[in-house]
Design an enzyme around this catalytic site. Structure first.
Site, short mmCIF file in Angstrom:
data_model
loop_
_atom_site.label_atom_id
_atom_site.label_comp_id
_atom_site.label_asym_id
_atom_site.label_seq_id
_atom_site.Cartn_x
_atom_site.Cartn_y
_atom_site.Cartn_z
N ALA A 9 31.40 41.77 -56.32
CA ALA A 9 31.24 40.18 -56.70
C ALA A 9 31.68 39.50 -55.58
O ALA A 9 30.94 38.26 -55.12
CB ALA A 9 32.15 40.00 -57.90
N GLU A 10 32.61 39.76 -54.68
CA GLU A 10 32.83 39.06 -53.37
C GLU A 10 33.27 39.93 -52.27
O GLU A 10 34.11 40.96 -52.59
CB GLU A 10 33.89 38.06 -53.71
CG GLU A 10 33.46 36.93 -54.79
CD GLU A 10 32.82 35.83 -54.29
OE1 GLU A 10 32.83 35.62 -52.82
OE2 GLU A 10 32.25 34.85 -55.12
N THR A 11 33.44 39.36 -50.98
CA THR A 11 34.07 39.96 -49.90
C THR A 11 34.72 39.13 -49.07
O THR A 11 34.13 38.08 -48.80
CB THR A 11 32.96 40.77 -49.24
OG1 THR A 11 32.19 41.86 -49.75
CG2 THR A 11 33.60 41.37 -47.91
N TYR A 64 37.54 31.04 -54.20
CA TYR A 64 37.51 32.36 -54.98
C TYR A 64 39.00 32.78 -55.07
O TYR A 64 39.30 33.61 -54.22
CB TYR A 64 36.31 33.23 -54.25
CG TYR A 64 35.74 34.11 -55.29
CD1 TYR A 64 34.92 33.87 -56.39
CD2 TYR A 64 36.31 35.53 -55.59
CE1 TYR A 64 34.51 34.72 -57.22
CE2 TYR A 64 36.04 36.43 -56.35
CZ TYR A 64 35.22 36.15 -57.09
OH TYR A 64 34.60 37.16 -58.36
#
Length: 263
Positions: free
Chosen positions: A45-47, A71
């Site tokens: 979903a995210e880095t 985030y």
């Protein structure tokens, strides 16, 4: 030697639950194109990418498709990695500079508490695509600078949602938060978060949506501190409390993978 990267599950105390995200601690700032390629390669979903500054750490967040302004799960994961790997002393606050301004995190036993600006929604009319995509009757619709907020009448209805992602992608916002009061006494409210325009059909556990949900449910329930559950397939557990115009979001995190980037 390659670049060290860690995969962390946020807003859970159990491996393979919550929000899986990658954290990359850099020795110096990196090129945005390279960071986007790494995020696409990780396909989570995210880095997060962060590097040390005099007054804390500079932090950037990328989905596989775009860089995003805020985030919280990655802020939680980043803070977890900084403490776990000894980059912060046990009682030291984590401080970050981001595209959304200054953020901070504190450790409270097994929990990490993040401090974010509240992003309350204001009532609005639902666009046709939103109603068609969700296919349920709305008890409330609001909107802020990022997302639509939709309340439905029961947790059962919320859990049964099967949105049409092709239609939902046409709605011109980052994402859509759907919420209801919890049917369980363990939690005050439940939610789900859909963001196909950002490359995430359903996010497992979304801190930024709770910057909107907290002020909404404070008004509904008259409580300043609440327990929340995100009813995604992986699930997510959060604590939220209002602090003036800011929201404090608490969560746990667990490391599941460590490795090296060789490119």
């Amino acid at each position: 030697m390659g670049q060290h990267i860690t995969q962390v599950d946020a807003f859970t105390d159990t491996p393979f639950g919550g929000n899986p995200a990658a954290v990359c601690l850099l020795a110096e700032p990196a090129d945005a194109r390279w960071m986007q390629q790494v995020a696409r390669e990780m396909n989570l979903a995210e880095t997060a990418f962060l590097h040390k500054q005099e007054d804390g750490f500079h932090l950037r967040w990328f989905t596989p498709a775009v860089e995003v302004d805020i985030y919280p799960p990655l802020t939680l994961s980043s803070t977890h990695v900084l403490w776990e790997e000894g980059h912060l002393r046990p009682g030291e606050h984590a401080r970050f500079s981001t595209r959304s301004g200054r953020l901070s995190a504190t450790r409270q036993g097994a929990w990490i508490e993040l401090d974010f600006p509240a992003t309350p929604a204001t009532p609005t009319d639902a666009p046709a695509e939103l109603a068609q995509a969700l296919g349920v009757e709305f008890a409330y619709v609001g909107k802020n600078q990022f997302d639509y907020l939709v309340e439905v009448d029961s947790e059962e209805r919320l859990r049964a949602l099967k949105p049409d992602m092709n239609l939902l992608e046409r709605v011109p916002v980052r994402g859509v938060i759907v919420t209801s009061q919890s049917a369980s006494p363990e939690y005050d409210f439940v939610s789900r978060f859909f963001a196909p325009r950002a490359g995430i059909n359903e996010d497992p556990a979304t801190g930024s949506s709770h910057c909107t949900l907290a002020p909404f449910w404070v008004q509904r329930l008259g409580k300043s501190e609440m327990a929340a559950y995100q009813a995604s397939p992986r699930g997510g557990v959060l604590r939220v409390r209002m602090n003036g115009e800011r929201v404090c979001i608490g969560g746990q995190a667990i490391t599941v993978l460590r490795g090296e980037l060789l490119a």
